[in-house]
Motif scaffolding. Structure first.
Motif, PDB file in Angstrom:
ATOM      1  N   TYR A 172       0.850  -1.204   0.000  1.00 11.10           N
ATOM      2  CA  TYR A 172       0.000   0.000   0.000  1.00 11.10           C
ATOM      3  C   TYR A 172       0.880   1.247   0.000  1.00 11.10           C
ATOM      4  O   TYR A 172       0.634   2.201  -0.750  1.00 11.10           O
ATOM      5  CB  TYR A 172      -0.910  -0.020   1.226  1.00 11.10           C
ATOM      6  N   ALA A 173       1.930   1.237   0.814  1.00  8.00           N
ATOM      7  CA  ALA A 173       2.825   2.392   0.879  1.00  8.00           C
ATOM      8  C   ALA A 173       3.551   2.598  -0.458  1.00  8.00           C
ATOM      9  O   ALA A 173       3.752   3.736  -0.893  1.00  8.00           O
ATOM     10  CB  ALA A 173       3.834   2.186   2.005  1.00  8.00           C
ATOM     11  N   ARG A 174       3.928   1.483  -1.089  1.00 10.71           N
ATOM     12  CA  ARG A 174       4.647   1.600  -2.352  1.00 10.71           C
ATOM     13  C   ARG A 174       3.736   2.171  -3.446  1.00 10.71           C
ATOM     14  O   ARG A 174       4.193   2.916  -4.322  1.00 10.71           O
ATOM     15  CB  ARG A 174       5.168   0.226  -2.773  1.00 10.71           C
ATOM     16  N   ASN A 175       2.480   1.870  -3.392  1.00  4.01           N
ATOM     17  CA  ASN A 175       1.536   2.370  -4.388  1.00  4.01           C
ATOM     18  C   ASN A 175       1.050   3.789  -4.078  1.00  4.01           C
ATOM     19  O   ASN A 175       0.433   4.418  -4.936  1.00  4.01           O
ATOM     20  CB  ASN A 175       0.326   1.433  -4.492  1.00  4.01           C
ATOM     21  N   ASN A 176       1.297   4.247  -2.875  1.00  2.00           N
ATOM     22  CA  ASN A 176       0.887   5.603  -2.483  1.00  2.00           C
ATOM     23  C   ASN A 176       2.137   6.370  -2.059  1.00  2.00           C
ATOM     24  O   ASN A 176       2.593   6.244  -0.914  1.00  2.00           O
ATOM     25  CB  ASN A 176      -0.121   5.561  -1.338  1.00  2.00           C
ATOM     26  N   LYS A 177       2.650   7.103  -3.012  1.00  2.00           N
ATOM     27  CA  LYS A 177       3.941   7.746  -2.780  1.00  2.00           C
ATOM     28  C   LYS A 177       3.886   8.728  -1.613  1.00  2.00           C
ATOM     29  O   LYS A 177       4.881   8.932  -0.907  1.00  2.00           O
ATOM     30  CB  LYS A 177       4.364   8.492  -4.053  1.00  2.00           C
ATOM     31  N   ASP A 178       2.726   9.369  -1.415  1.00  2.38           N
ATOM     32  CA  ASP A 178       2.633  10.348  -0.327  1.00  2.38           C
ATOM     33  C   ASP A 178       2.853   9.699   1.032  1.00  2.38           C
ATOM     34  O   ASP A 178       3.352  10.330   1.954  1.00  2.38           O
ATOM     35  CB  ASP A 178       1.286  11.069  -0.375  1.00  2.38           C
ATOM     36  N   VAL A 179       2.509   8.435   1.126  1.00  2.00           N
ATOM     37  CA  VAL A 179       2.731   7.731   2.404  1.00  2.00           C
ATOM     38  C   VAL A 179       4.233   7.585   2.653  1.00  2.00           C
ATOM     39  O   VAL A 179       4.724   7.837   3.771  1.00  2.00           O
ATOM     40  CB  VAL A 179       2.046   6.350   2.388  1.00  2.00           C
ATOM     41  N   LEU A 180       4.958   7.206   1.612  1.00  2.86           N
ATOM     42  CA  LEU A 180       6.416   7.062   1.752  1.00  2.86           C
ATOM     43  C   LEU A 180       7.069   8.426   2.028  1.00  2.86           C
ATOM     44  O   LEU A 180       8.000   8.520   2.845  1.00  2.86           O
ATOM     45  CB  LEU A 180       7.017   6.448   0.491  1.00  2.86           C
ATOM     46  N   ASP A 181       6.554   9.450   1.359  1.00  2.44           N
ATOM     47  CA  ASP A 181       7.101  10.796   1.591  1.00  2.44           C
ATOM     48  C   ASP A 181       6.896  11.222   3.045  1.00  2.44           C
ATOM     49  O   ASP A 181       7.797  11.771   3.687  1.00  2.44           O
ATOM     50  CB  ASP A 181       6.433  11.801   0.653  1.00  2.44           C
ATOM     51  N   GLU A 182       5.699  10.965   3.498  1.00  3.50           N
ATOM     52  CA  GLU A 182       5.407  11.294   4.906  1.00  3.50           C
ATOM     53  C   GLU A 182       6.335  10.516   5.841  1.00  3.50           C
ATOM     54  O   GLU A 182       6.840  11.053   6.825  1.00  3.50           O
ATOM     55  CB  GLU A 182       3.947  10.962   5.218  1.00  3.50           C
ATOM     56  N   PHE A 183       6.554   9.250   5.490  1.00  2.89           N
ATOM     57  CA  PHE A 183       7.430   8.388   6.305  1.00  2.89           C
ATOM     58  C   PHE A 183       8.856   8.955   6.365  1.00  2.89           C
ATOM     59  O   PHE A 183       9.467   9.062   7.436  1.00  2.89           O
ATOM     60  CB  PHE A 183       7.426   6.981   5.708  1.00  2.89           C
ATOM     61  N   LEU A 184       9.373   9.390   5.191  1.00  2.00           N
ATOM     62  CA  LEU A 184      10.739   9.919   5.161  1.00  2.00           C
ATOM     63  C   LEU A 184      10.815  11.287   5.824  1.00  2.00           C
ATOM     64  O   LEU A 184      11.813  11.609   6.488  1.00  2.00           O
ATOM     65  CB  LEU A 184      11.215  10.015   3.703  1.00  2.00           C
ATOM     66  N   ARG A 185       9.747  12.057   5.663  1.00  2.00           N
ATOM     67  CA  ARG A 185       9.767  13.424   6.204  1.00  2.00           C
ATOM     68  C   ARG A 185       9.654  13.396   7.737  1.00  2.00           C
ATOM     69  O   ARG A 185      10.425  14.050   8.435  1.00  2.00           O
ATOM     70  CB  ARG A 185       8.618  14.220   5.595  1.00  2.00           C
ATOM     71  N   THR A 186       8.727  12.665   8.216  1.00  2.00           N
ATOM     72  CA  THR A 186       8.490  12.665   9.676  1.00  2.00           C
ATOM     73  C   THR A 186       9.371  11.655  10.404  1.00  2.00           C
ATOM     74  O   THR A 186       9.456  11.686  11.622  1.00  2.00           O
ATOM     75  CB  THR A 186       7.021  12.311   9.972  1.00  2.00           C
ATOM     76  N   LYS A 187       9.994  10.743   9.633  1.00  4.15           N
ATOM     77  CA  LYS A 187      10.807   9.647  10.216  1.00  4.15           C
ATOM     78  C   LYS A 187       9.980   8.816  11.202  1.00  4.15           C
ATOM     79  O   LYS A 187      10.502   8.323  12.203  1.00  4.15           O
ATOM     80  CB  LYS A 187      12.065  10.206  10.903  1.00  4.15           C
TER      81      LYS A 187
END
Lengths: 243, 310
Positions: free
Chosen positions: A175-190
């Motif tokens: 799901y995270a791989r298909n929704n880039k904003d989730v990964l971005d949020e993950f990298l941004r907020t750690k």
């Protein structure tokens, strides 16, 4: 004597938490491990012997699983080592009927072995290149994981064991791989967006919480920069079930 | 399954498989980045069921011991201190005993005044049922409540139990050893309410002698085997005059005892031929019915011709 026992117990407890302390303890007890291996092999083990490596691994297992109610540690470790070596011996015995590549061909004066006649399909130089690239990726990943406060040993300890749990985690990763904003949020907020992942993937949030450190490692692999590792776990990234 | 070596330590390596599992394996001279197959994986110790702590084990052991002791105590109490049967000894002084399963006497209760006297200063606690029964009979003999030849009744409530049969045999033997007659029954409900009666039967043999005393009425029958003619009947009346002999009965014997024994004489008479016209009842009933006793004195003057009774 009692002091030694208490000191050993303290060292074992520390080794359970800290991989470096564990390495130190294993190094400290290498004579004991060699001795137990020698008892099994009935000869002095050389550093190249797989039996010695397996004995060291068995000692590591003993450290992990030891508790005072199991008796004296060294006796427990000796039993663990012996059992492991016997298991390995039985496993290797299945291959006893096979011909060794080092077997000589023709007269011994020729010095030719079976390996000399077999075509080597591997490409060592290419492999070395890939291995080096992989090593760099892993080093980079390890450094990036440090930013999240996660080590590879933590990931190994925290990885899901049951197939159902593993499937739930893989669903969340897909799901995270298909929704880039989730990964971005993950990298941004750690921080792992557990709520979004749980809602989006339709899995229990509690399941994801329990394996947060594992998710950190796999989600980082899913981001850019880890091509080789992504290729290794392609099955997961395609959303397939783990075999 | 292929594994990628992620991290190496002297004793182990961290590998990642194609399903993204991260596992520990033996470090068989691996290098980071290497791809390997068939590694020696860590055998995860199966999470055993939570072990019971030593304290808990001790608690369980103590609880088990307590249970065993309580159970044993309850069984012991039930066998030794709980009433199981009732034994009733009837020897003029009637005594009721509560008996435990083990045969010990738990309590002794007097059922009448004599029994209260009999039991005064008597301690029965911890004694066997047979022992207490024997001692009570001995005391009853000593104190004169029963005499040799008297019957002592013993009633045991648990009729069908084996111990009751054994008890009954032993009691009969022990009572016989006192030259007494035993009347041992198993069921308490069958015990006759007036237990004093059994003491009397020994006196019963008297009737045969008494048979000669009332000979008066039969005498005429005996003397006149043939039924007398009607005219003789008039001479008969003196028969009732005989009753004067009656007074003998109350005099010497423990006469108070005989009256309750009317049945014996009735059965005893061999049945002498009775004159039909004679009041057949006289032979048998006369001793019982008081009326003839009173009438004769009045009747005697009516027959002056007859020879006066001796």
């Amino acid at each position: 004597m009692k002091l030694d026992v208490h000191r050993l117990l303290a060292e074992i407890n520390e080794a359970k938490k800290d991989p470096r302390a564990c390495d130190r303890l294993i190094e400290q007890y290498m004579p004991f491990i060699r001795s137990e291996t020698a008892k099994f092999l009935k000869r002095d083990p050389s550093p190249e012997d797989d039996e010695l490596s397996i004995a060291m691994f068995a000692f590591y297992e003993a450290i992990r699983s030891y508790s005072p109610i199991k008796g004296a540690f060294l006796k427990f470790a000796a039993l663990q080592i012996r059992s492991r070596l016997i298991d390995n011996y039985r496993k290797e015995r299945r291959h006893q009927g096979q011909v060794s590549l080092d077997a000589p061909i023709g007269s011994e004066d020729d010095g030719l072995t079976l390996m000399d006649t077999v075509q080597d399909e591997s490409r060592p130089f290419e492999e070395l290149g890939v291995r080096e690239a992989t090593r760099q990726e892993i080093a980079h990943l390890t450094a990036q994981m440090e930013e999240f406060g996660v080590k590879l040993t933590d990931v190994a300890d925290n990885a899901p064991q049951q197939q159902r749990t593993l499937a739930a985690c893989q669903k969340a990763v897909c799901y995270a791989r298909n929704n880039k904003d989730v990964l971005d949020e993950f990298l941004r907020t750690k921080r792992v967006p557990l709520t979004r992942l749980a809602e989006g993937a339709g899995v229990e949030k509690k399941t994801l919480e329990r394996h947060r450190r594992y998710l950190v490692a796999v989600l980082l692999v899913c981001t850019n920069g880890y091509e080789i590792m992504r290729g290794h776990i392609m099955q997961v990234l395609k959303g397939g079930e783990a075999s | 399954m292929k594994y990628m070596v992620m991290e190496c330590h002297p004793a182990y390596a961290v590998l990642m498989d194609e399903a993204s599992r991260v596992v520990y394996a033996a470090n068989l001279h691996y290098e980071v980045g290497q791809t390997v197959e068939n590694p020696v994986l860590l055998q995860e110790q199966e999470k055993a069921a939570p072990r019971i702590s030593v304290t808990m084990k001790r608690c369980i052991a103590v609880a088990a011991c307590a249970m065993v002791m309580l159970g044993g105590g309850a069984l012991y109490y039930r066998g030794n201190y709980t009433p199981y049967a009732t034994v009733m000894v009837c020897a003029e002084a009637n005594v009721s005993m509560e008996v435990s399963r083990s045969g010990k006497v738990l309590s002794v209760q007097p059922l009448n005044q004599d029994a209260a006297m009999l039991l005064s200063d008597y301690e029965c606690s911890g004694k066997d049922t047979l022992t207490v029964t024997n001692e009570l009979i001995e005391r009853a003999v000593d104190q004169g409540y029963v005499q040799k030849g008297d019957t002592v009744g013993v009633y045991y409530q648990k009729e069908k139990s084996k111990d009751s049969e054994e008890f009954q045999k032993n009691v009969e033997q022990s009572i016989a050893s006192h030259d007494l007659q035993a009347d041992v029954h198993g069921e308490l409900d069958q015990a006759p309410v007036p237990p004093a009666a059994p003491a009397e039967p020994p006196v019963a043999p008297a009737p045969p002698e008494g048979k000669e005393e009332p000979p008066a009425p039969p005498q005429p029958g005996k003397d006149d085997p043939a039924p007398p003619a009607p005219h003789d009947q008039k001479e008969e009346p003196p028969a009732p005059a005989e009753p004067p002999a009656k007074p003998e009965a109350p005099a010497p014997e423990p006469g108070a005892v005989t009256p309750p024994e009317p049945a014996a004489p009735t059965a005893e008479p061999p049945g002498p031929p009775l004159p039909p016209e004679a009041p057949a009842v006289d032979d048998n009933v006369s001793p019982v019915e008081p009326i003839p006793n009173e009438v004769p004195p009045v009747a005697t003057p009516v027959h002056p011709l007859q020879s006066p009774p001796a």
